[in-house]
Design a protein around this motif. Structure first.
Motif, PDB file in Angstrom:
ATOM      1  N   TRP A   2       0.810  -1.289   0.009  1.00 16.32           N
ATOM      2  CA  TRP A   2      -0.093  -0.134   0.355  1.00 16.32           C
ATOM      3  C   TRP A   2       0.926   1.190  -0.126  1.00 16.32           C
ATOM      4  N   LEU A   3       1.140   2.075  -1.122  1.00 15.89           N
ATOM      5  CA  LEU A   3       1.734   3.073  -1.299  1.00 15.89           C
ATOM      6  C   LEU A   3       0.862   4.363  -1.021  1.00 15.89           C
ATOM      7  N   TYR A   4       1.575   5.413  -0.179  1.00 16.62           N
ATOM      8  CA  TYR A   4       0.871   6.338   0.292  1.00 16.62           C
ATOM      9  C   TYR A   4       1.211   7.697  -0.242  1.00 16.62           C
ATOM     10  N   ARG A   5       2.618   7.724  -0.778  1.00 12.98           N
ATOM     11  CA  ARG A   5       3.461   8.922  -1.218  1.00 12.98           C
ATOM     12  C   ARG A   5       4.656   8.659  -1.975  1.00 12.98           C
ATOM     13  N   ALA A   6       4.676   9.407  -3.198  1.00  9.40           N
ATOM     14  CA  ALA A   6       5.987   9.401  -4.206  1.00  9.40           C
ATOM     15  C   ALA A   6       6.547  10.650  -4.257  1.00  9.40           C
ATOM     16  N   ARG A   7       7.899  10.819  -4.188  1.00  4.60           N
ATOM     17  CA  ARG A   7       8.587  12.098  -4.555  1.00  4.60           C
ATOM     18  C   ARG A   7       9.707  11.856  -5.406  1.00  4.60           C
ATOM     19  N   PHE A   8       9.878  12.845  -6.272  1.00  2.00           N
ATOM     20  CA  PHE A   8      10.919  12.665  -7.407  1.00  2.00           C
ATOM     21  C   PHE A   8      11.803  13.803  -7.219  1.00  2.00           C
ATOM     22  N   THR A   9      13.399  13.589  -7.222  1.00  2.00           N
ATOM     23  CA  THR A   9      14.288  14.791  -7.412  1.00  2.00           C
ATOM     24  C   THR A   9      14.606  14.918  -8.762  1.00  2.00           C
ATOM     25  N   SER A  10      14.408  13.944  -9.810  1.00  2.00           N
ATOM     26  CA  SER A  10      14.390  14.265 -11.136  1.00  2.00           C
ATOM     27  C   SER A  10      13.499  13.222 -11.930  1.00  2.00           C
ATOM     28  N   ARG A  11      13.503  13.193 -13.411  1.00  2.00           N
ATOM     29  CA  ARG A  11      12.658  12.236 -13.861  1.00  2.00           C
ATOM     30  C   ARG A  11      13.217  10.884 -13.761  1.00  2.00           C
ATOM     31  N   ASP A  12      14.471  10.753 -13.411  1.00  2.00           N
ATOM     32  CA  ASP A  12      15.218   9.385 -13.309  1.00  2.00           C
ATOM     33  C   ASP A  12      15.526   8.840 -11.828  1.00  2.00           C
ATOM     34  N   GLU A  13      14.926   9.619 -10.922  1.00  2.00           N
ATOM     35  CA  GLU A  13      15.186   9.320  -9.566  1.00  2.00           C
ATOM     36  C   GLU A  13      14.160   9.746  -8.797  1.00  2.00           C
ATOM     37  N   GLY A  14      13.666   8.686  -7.803  1.00  2.00           N
ATOM     38  CA  GLY A  14      12.709   9.096  -6.717  1.00  2.00           C
ATOM     39  C   GLY A  14      12.195   8.007  -5.679  1.00  2.00           C
ATOM     40  N   TRP A  15      11.372   8.120  -4.839  1.00  2.00           N
ATOM     41  CA  TRP A  15      11.218   7.341  -3.744  1.00  2.00           C
ATOM     42  C   TRP A  15       9.725   7.323  -3.929  1.00  2.00           C
ATOM     43  N   ALA A  16       9.058   6.038  -3.089  1.00  2.00           N
ATOM     44  CA  ALA A  16       7.577   5.795  -2.881  1.00  2.00           C
ATOM     45  C   ALA A  16       7.723   5.177  -1.497  1.00  2.00           C
ATOM     46  N   VAL A  17       6.769   5.465  -0.627  1.00  2.00           N
ATOM     47  CA  VAL A  17       6.627   4.879   0.635  1.00  2.00           C
ATOM     48  C   VAL A  17       5.451   4.600   1.092  1.00  2.00           C
ATOM     49  N   GLY A  18       5.200   3.607   1.835  1.00  3.18           N
ATOM     50  CA  GLY A  18       4.092   2.828   2.308  1.00  3.18           C
ATOM     51  C   GLY A  18       4.214   1.593   3.401  1.00  3.18           C
ATOM     52  N   ARG A  19       3.331   0.726   2.976  1.00  2.06           N
ATOM     53  CA  ARG A  19       3.232  -0.741   3.986  1.00  2.06           C
ATOM     54  C   ARG A  19       3.202  -1.671   3.136  1.00  2.06           C
ATOM     55  N   ASP A  20       3.770  -2.705   3.669  1.00  5.45           N
ATOM     56  CA  ASP A  20       4.009  -3.816   3.022  1.00  5.45           C
ATOM     57  C   ASP A  20       2.593  -4.809   3.725  1.00  5.45           C
ATOM     58  N   ALA A  21       1.826  -5.032   2.860  1.00  2.00           N
ATOM     59  CA  ALA A  21       0.577  -5.424   3.666  1.00  2.00           C
ATOM     60  C   ALA A  21       0.776  -6.982   4.132  1.00  2.00           C
ATOM     61  N   ALA A  22       1.708  -7.764   3.929  1.00  2.00           N
ATOM     62  CA  ALA A  22       2.239  -9.088   4.144  1.00  2.00           C
ATOM     63  C   ALA A  22       3.009  -9.003   5.496  1.00  2.00           C
ATOM     64  N   SER A  23       3.586  -8.142   5.800  1.00  2.00           N
ATOM     65  CA  SER A  23       4.310  -8.042   7.025  1.00  2.00           C
ATOM     66  C   SER A  23       4.086  -6.937   7.922  1.00  2.00           C
ATOM     67  N   SER A  24       2.805  -6.072   7.463  1.00  2.00           N
ATOM     68  CA  SER A  24       2.882  -4.803   8.104  1.00  2.00           C
ATOM     69  C   SER A  24       3.958  -4.166   8.635  1.00  2.00           C
ATOM     70  N   SER A  25       4.713  -3.943   7.734  1.00  2.00           N
ATOM     71  CA  SER A  25       5.990  -3.150   7.931  1.00  2.00           C
ATOM     72  C   SER A  25       6.152  -1.979   7.000  1.00  2.00           C
ATOM     73  N   GLY A  26       6.749  -0.823   7.081  1.00  2.00           N
ATOM     74  CA  GLY A  26       6.977   0.078   6.142  1.00  2.00           C
ATOM     75  C   GLY A  26       7.596  -0.390   5.044  1.00  2.00           C
ATOM     76  N   VAL A  27       7.731   0.390   3.987  1.00  2.00           N
ATOM     77  CA  VAL A  27       8.436  -0.116   2.575  1.00  2.00           C
ATOM     78  C   VAL A  27       8.912   1.111   1.918  1.00  2.00           C
ATOM     79  N   PHE A  28      10.026   1.181   1.674  1.00  2.00           N
ATOM     80  CA  PHE A  28      10.955   2.138   0.794  1.00  2.00           C
ATOM     81  C   PHE A  28      11.103   1.572  -0.650  1.00  2.00           C
ATOM     82  N   LEU A  29      10.657   2.218  -1.420  1.00  2.00           N
ATOM     83  CA  LEU A  29      10.596   1.792  -3.043  1.00  2.00           C
ATOM     84  C   LEU A  29      11.571   2.952  -3.699  1.00  2.00           C
ATOM     85  N   HIS A  30      12.731   2.473  -4.230  1.00  2.00           N
ATOM     86  CA  HIS A  30      13.651   3.416  -4.829  1.00  2.00           C
ATOM     87  C   HIS A  30      13.425   3.235  -6.391  1.00  2.00           C
TER      88      HIS A  30
END
Length: 168
Positions: A2-30
């Motif tokens: 479940w992803l709640y927010r994404a931010r990018f510093t350029s068209r080629d790089e950014g991050w999305a954050v949220g929660r891994d529903a299976a483990s109920s832990s936070g997730v960082f996606l690069h």
């Protein structure tokens, strides 16, 4: 995820954050050059937690906030030659109550920013980062049960916070 927010510093790089529903832990996606990859914080965090927002002040620095029963803050740093960077948990000062999840973070500069918490036993809080330290400020009384959902600063001296009143 479940992803709640994404931010990018350029068209080629950014991050999305949220929660891994299976483990109920936070997730960082690069996202880097067309590919998404999951990145673990260092050190890894156990237990129930999620990430609600991410703010990048530069390609090499940023902040992510979330939590579940307790607020959570992570700082992002990337050194030259390191394609991933590291998300590290940051300790916050005690608030005198249990403020719950931090929902939004806003940095007007690399050195100063704000985050807001939701309600857990009527405990909304502003978290202020300045001079390398986080501090807590209690918002003015608006209603009996107040919930802070968002914050945005256009410069270090001008910003807004929004929320809702659970009594009405």
């Amino acid at each position: 995820w479940w992803l709640y927010r994404a931010r990018f510093t350029s068209r080629d790089e950014g991050w999305a954050v949220g929660r891994d529903a299976a483990s109920s832990s936070g997730v960082f996606l690069h996202y880097l050059n067309g590919t998404w990859k999951q990145v673990q914080p260092n050190p890894t965090i156990s237990g129930l937690w999620q990430l609600a927002d991410v703010e990048l002040t530069s390609p090499d620095k940023g902040w992510a906030v979330g939590g579940y029963y307790h607020p959570a803050v992570f700082r992002y740093t990337k050194d030259d030659g390191d394609s991933e960077g590291v998300w590290s948990p940051v300790s916050l000062p005690g608030s005198g109550c249990q403020p719950g999840t931090l929902w939004k973070v806003s940095f007007a500069s690399a050195d100063e920013g704000w985050a807001v918490s939701g309600v857990e036993g009527n405990c909304p809080r502003f978290y202020h980062y300045k001079d390398g330290q986080w501090s807590i400020e209690v918002p003015p009384f608006v209603s009996g049960i107040m919930y802070l959902d968002g914050v945005h600063f256009v410069n270090p001296y001008l910003g807004w916070a929004v929320g809702r009143d659970y009594e009405n």
